[in-house]
Design a protein around this motif. Sequence first.
Motif, PDB file in Angstrom:
ATOM      1  N   THR A  11       0.842  -1.184   0.000  1.00  0.00           N
ATOM      2  CA  THR A  11       0.000   0.000   0.000  1.00  0.00           C
ATOM      3  C   THR A  11       0.879   1.235   0.000  1.00  0.00           C
ATOM      4  O   THR A  11       1.855   1.311   0.745  1.00  0.00           O
ATOM      5  CB  THR A  11      -0.915   0.024   1.245  1.00  0.00           C
ATOM      6  OG1 THR A  11      -1.674  -1.188   1.265  1.00  0.00           O
ATOM      7  CG2 THR A  11      -1.856   1.215   1.221  1.00  0.00           C
ATOM      8  N   GLY A  45      -6.836  -1.298  -5.870  1.00  0.00           N
ATOM      9  CA  GLY A  45      -7.838  -0.314  -5.472  1.00  0.00           C
ATOM     10  C   GLY A  45      -7.205   0.943  -4.924  1.00  0.00           C
ATOM     11  O   GLY A  45      -6.001   1.014  -4.689  1.00  0.00           O
ATOM     12  N   ARG A  63      -3.330   0.678  -3.592  1.00  0.00           N
ATOM     13  CA  ARG A  63      -2.913  -0.669  -3.194  1.00  0.00           C
ATOM     14  C   ARG A  63      -2.636  -1.497  -4.442  1.00  0.00           C
ATOM     15  O   ARG A  63      -3.425  -1.498  -5.383  1.00  0.00           O
ATOM     16  CB  ARG A  63      -4.016  -1.308  -2.363  1.00  0.00           C
ATOM     17  CG  ARG A  63      -3.610  -2.577  -1.676  1.00  0.00           C
ATOM     18  CD  ARG A  63      -4.401  -2.695  -0.385  1.00  0.00           C
ATOM     19  NE  ARG A  63      -4.294  -3.978   0.234  1.00  0.00           N
ATOM     20  CZ  ARG A  63      -3.391  -4.275   1.146  1.00  0.00           C
ATOM     21  NH1 ARG A  63      -2.523  -3.377   1.528  1.00  0.00           N
ATOM     22  NH2 ARG A  63      -3.358  -5.472   1.695  1.00  0.00           N
ATOM     23  N   THR A 157     -15.509  -6.171   3.345  1.00  0.00           N
ATOM     24  CA  THR A 157     -14.047  -6.118   3.332  1.00  0.00           C
ATOM     25  C   THR A 157     -13.507  -4.878   2.625  1.00  0.00           C
ATOM     26  O   THR A 157     -12.648  -4.182   3.182  1.00  0.00           O
ATOM     27  CB  THR A 157     -13.459  -7.409   2.745  1.00  0.00           C
ATOM     28  OG1 THR A 157     -13.836  -8.495   3.593  1.00  0.00           O
ATOM     29  CG2 THR A 157     -11.939  -7.345   2.651  1.00  0.00           C
ATOM     30  N   PRO A 158     -13.978  -4.528   1.434  1.00  0.00           N
ATOM     31  CA  PRO A 158     -13.450  -3.305   0.809  1.00  0.00           C
ATOM     32  C   PRO A 158     -13.774  -2.042   1.604  1.00  0.00           C
ATOM     33  O   PRO A 158     -12.934  -1.158   1.746  1.00  0.00           O
ATOM     34  CB  PRO A 158     -14.134  -3.262  -0.563  1.00  0.00           C
ATOM     35  CG  PRO A 158     -14.663  -4.623  -0.798  1.00  0.00           C
ATOM     36  CD  PRO A 158     -14.880  -5.243   0.545  1.00  0.00           C
ATOM     37  N   SER A 161     -11.498  -2.120   4.704  1.00  0.00           N
ATOM     38  CA  SER A 161     -10.073  -2.004   4.379  1.00  0.00           C
ATOM     39  C   SER A 161      -9.685  -0.649   3.814  1.00  0.00           C
ATOM     40  O   SER A 161      -8.623  -0.130   4.124  1.00  0.00           O
ATOM     41  CB  SER A 161      -9.674  -3.082   3.367  1.00  0.00           C
ATOM     42  OG  SER A 161      -9.843  -4.349   3.923  1.00  0.00           O
ATOM     43  N   TYR A 162     -10.539  -0.089   2.977  1.00  0.00           N
ATOM     44  CA  TYR A 162     -10.158   1.136   2.281  1.00  0.00           C
ATOM     45  C   TYR A 162     -10.738   2.403   2.889  1.00  0.00           C
ATOM     46  O   TYR A 162     -10.281   3.493   2.580  1.00  0.00           O
ATOM     47  CB  TYR A 162     -10.554   1.050   0.799  1.00  0.00           C
ATOM     48  CG  TYR A 162      -9.748   0.020   0.070  1.00  0.00           C
ATOM     49  CD1 TYR A 162      -8.398   0.240  -0.199  1.00  0.00           C
ATOM     50  CD2 TYR A 162     -10.303  -1.182  -0.323  1.00  0.00           C
ATOM     51  CE1 TYR A 162      -7.637  -0.713  -0.852  1.00  0.00           C
ATOM     52  CE2 TYR A 162      -9.547  -2.134  -0.979  1.00  0.00           C
ATOM     53  CZ  TYR A 162      -8.216  -1.894  -1.237  1.00  0.00           C
ATOM     54  OH  TYR A 162      -7.462  -2.830  -1.881  1.00  0.00           O
TER      55      TYR A 162
END
Length: 182
Positions: A11, A45, A63, A157-158, A161-162
């Motif tokens: 990242t 992403g 990422r 999850t996205p 995570s983001y």
Amino acid sequence: MSAHSVSAPVTMFVTRHIAPEKYSDFLKWMRQGELLAAGFPGFLGSGVLQPPEGGDEYQIVLRFEDPESLARWENSLPRKMWLERGASLVRESRVHRVSGLNAWFSTGNGTPPRWKQAISVWLAYFPMLLLFSILANDILSTLPIFWRVFVTTVCMTPVLSYICIPVITKVLRRWLHPTTSH
């Protein structure tokens, strides 16, 4: 690294300070950069954390699946040309790269203890998963447990995570890294 080793995703955090009068041009330029990165192999992403009202510091998260993919992006001619086009829009820029779980917590001054990382992750996950479960309960309750968990993890999850983890680590940065000055 052996031929059988798998690289962890990497990242890249980019902090950009912009002049308020260039805000609109900066946003257009930044979107172009995100689209450009999305066309590179290994891109996983990106996300952007805007500053609070009146602030000038944008946090951009990119990422890639491995360090080699990120290096191809960083050293590419299209990226260099894009950076040149936006040079007058950015007053200051800093780049920080990390891989694996440390991507969420590392700073130039190290990584906080695992217990602080665990609490931070829980503070991001619990309210979001609770909200998702409440909002999607009617749909999820009709599914077998495997599919409930599958749908929940694919959807959340996205987001976690983001968006959520980067936000919570920014909000808690003084607690996570008490010896650093901000």
